[in-house]
Design a protein around this motif. Sequence first.
Motif, short mmCIF file in Angstrom:
data_model
loop_
_atom_site.label_atom_id
_atom_site.label_comp_id
_atom_site.label_asym_id
_atom_site.label_seq_id
_atom_site.Cartn_x
_atom_site.Cartn_y
_atom_site.Cartn_z
N GLY A 55 0.78 -0.04 1.55
CA GLY A 55 1.11 -0.10 2.96
C GLY A 55 1.20 -1.57 3.35
N TYR A 56 1.62 -1.83 4.58
CA TYR A 56 1.75 -3.22 5.04
C TYR A 56 1.25 -3.33 6.48
CZ TYR A 56 4.47 -4.50 0.96
OH TYR A 56 4.86 -4.75 -0.33
N LEU A 57 0.61 -4.46 6.75
CA LEU A 57 0.24 -4.82 8.12
C LEU A 57 1.15 -5.96 8.56
CD1 LEU A 57 -3.64 -4.60 7.96
CD2 LEU A 57 -2.17 -3.25 9.45
N ALA A 110 -1.18 -9.08 17.36
CA ALA A 110 -1.24 -7.62 17.22
C ALA A 110 -0.74 -7.26 15.83
CB ALA A 110 -0.38 -6.94 18.28
N TYR A 111 -1.49 -6.38 15.16
CA TYR A 111 -1.12 -5.95 13.82
C TYR A 111 -0.61 -4.51 13.87
CZ TYR A 111 -4.17 -9.88 12.56
OH TYR A 111 -4.76 -11.11 12.47
N PHE A 112 0.51 -4.29 13.22
CA PHE A 112 1.11 -2.96 13.16
C PHE A 112 1.10 -2.50 11.71
CE2 PHE A 112 3.05 -5.37 16.58
CZ PHE A 112 3.00 -4.50 17.66
N TYR A 113 0.66 -1.28 11.48
CA TYR A 113 0.65 -0.74 10.12
C TYR A 113 1.93 0.05 9.85
CZ TYR A 113 -0.31 2.20 6.11
OH TYR A 113 -0.21 2.84 4.90
N ALA A 114 2.48 -0.10 8.65
CA ALA A 114 3.63 0.68 8.20
C ALA A 114 3.45 0.99 6.73
CB ALA A 114 4.93 -0.08 8.42
N GLY A 153 12.85 -3.98 6.63
CA GLY A 153 13.09 -4.64 7.91
C GLY A 153 13.16 -3.70 9.09
N ALA A 154 13.40 -2.41 8.82
CA ALA A 154 13.45 -1.44 9.92
C ALA A 154 12.10 -1.36 10.63
CB ALA A 154 13.85 -0.06 9.39
N HIS A 155 11.02 -1.58 9.89
CA HIS A 155 9.69 -1.56 10.52
C HIS A 155 9.56 -2.72 11.51
CE1 HIS A 155 8.36 1.64 7.92
NE2 HIS A 155 8.61 0.94 6.84
N ALA A 156 10.00 -3.90 11.09
CA ALA A 156 9.94 -5.05 12.00
C ALA A 156 10.76 -4.79 13.25
CB ALA A 156 10.45 -6.30 11.28
N GLU A 157 11.92 -4.16 13.08
CA GLU A 157 12.78 -3.86 14.23
C GLU A 157 12.08 -2.91 15.19
OE1 GLU A 157 17.51 -3.17 14.91
OE2 GLU A 157 16.61 -2.32 13.11
N GLU A 214 -3.85 6.61 8.40
CA GLU A 214 -4.51 6.44 9.70
C GLU A 214 -5.57 5.36 9.63
OE1 GLU A 214 -4.94 6.80 13.67
OE2 GLU A 214 -3.42 7.74 12.40
N GLY A 215 -6.22 5.24 8.45
CA GLY A 215 -7.17 4.15 8.27
C GLY A 215 -6.47 2.80 8.33
N GLY A 216 -5.25 2.71 7.81
CA GLY A 216 -4.48 1.48 7.94
C GLY A 216 -4.15 1.17 9.38
N ARG A 217 -3.80 2.20 10.15
CA ARG A 217 -3.52 1.97 11.57
C ARG A 217 -4.79 1.55 12.31
NH1 ARG A 217 0.66 5.72 10.48
NH2 ARG A 217 -0.76 7.49 10.29
N ASN A 218 -5.92 2.16 11.97
CA ASN A 218 -7.20 1.76 12.58
C ASN A 218 -7.51 0.30 12.28
OD1 ASN A 218 -7.46 4.39 13.47
ND2 ASN A 218 -8.92 4.99 11.88
N TRP A 219 -7.28 -0.08 11.04
CA TRP A 219 -7.48 -1.46 10.61
C TRP A 219 -6.68 -2.41 11.51
CZ3 TRP A 219 -6.27 -3.01 4.80
CH2 TRP A 219 -6.59 -4.36 4.59
N GLY A 220 -5.40 -2.09 11.71
CA GLY A 220 -4.55 -2.94 12.53
C GLY A 220 -5.02 -3.02 13.97
#
Length: 349
Positions: free
Chosen positions: A97-99, A118-122, A127-131, A295-301
């Motif tokens: 995954g990526y933050l 702000a950190y976003f998890y994907a 590049g679509a995630h950055a968009e 979801e743990g990655g999203r919590n991390w972010g």
Amino acid sequence: APAHLIEGGLPTEGAIAHVLVAKYADHTPLYRQCQMFARAGLDLDRSTLAGWVGAAAFHLGPVVDRLAAHLKSSGKLFMDETRAPVLDPGRGKTKSGYLWALARDDRRWGGVDPPGVAYFYADGRGGAHAETFLEGFAGILQVDAYAGYNRLTRGDRPGGPLVLANCWAHARRKLHEVHERDGSPIAAEGLKRIAELYRIEAGISGRPPEERLAVRQERSAPLVEALGVWLEQQRARLSARSRLGEKLGYIARHWKGLQVFLTDGRVEIDSNAVENTIRPLALNRKNALFAGHDEGGRNWGRIASLIETAKLNGVDPHAYLKATLEALARGHPARRIDDLLPWNFSPSS
């Protein structure tokens, strides 16, 4: 009885804040925290602490969303991304995954907006995630040379194309790699020329953007122009497939983005400001190894966003999270959510 974030549970908001800060600011994994609690006579299972983290991240979600919206209202931001390994159930291993870090730091030109990240998890690096994460932002984005950001410059981007400002520290790093390995005099000359630009930047740090721009136009622009001529001369002499030829080609491909700092006094010469916000994520990744699920990655972010923004503003993360969780437990009104942003916190509030 006073309201608590976890109804009918054992932890106070201070205890939850302690676990969050230990995990995401001090990089102490939950299993180590369990061992520390056991030495104090508290028998707490890792799954229990994980439940506390998840509950806190859920309730803090609207605060993080507001933080991100506030950042995206700016005219210039930084962005970078880093790996966030996540368990892949059924396969017995992790997936990548990526933050993605979206940061603002205007202190070098005296901007009035407070710094924040702000950190976003994907689940990927496309590049679509950055968009998606940058929806609602218009302006200048300072980034490294990752090709995934190029889609942000398209004319059909919702909200209009972004201007990408590339990073001279990355350009310097390419030459430094060759010089360290081969002792190349050409790489040494390139490093010397880039160092002259950084000396100018050191002298205008903290000055108003108009003054920074004037100095850059007078002193830096001629140096960059001369560097561009030198770059093309050296590339004509070298094989594009040689080690040094590849590094010089990298700089040439991003030459337009490397010159953006000459046109706007708010733009930095590099993207080190956002790279500094990535380092705590790397430390957490090294110690905890992976998140348990997406979801743990999203919590991390979410939680790291508030902790690192608090640190950027000189705010004690534990005091801030304790007060914020207590306010949420008491039913803090949504119309006053800005009061809960880290830069609005004061210990007496």
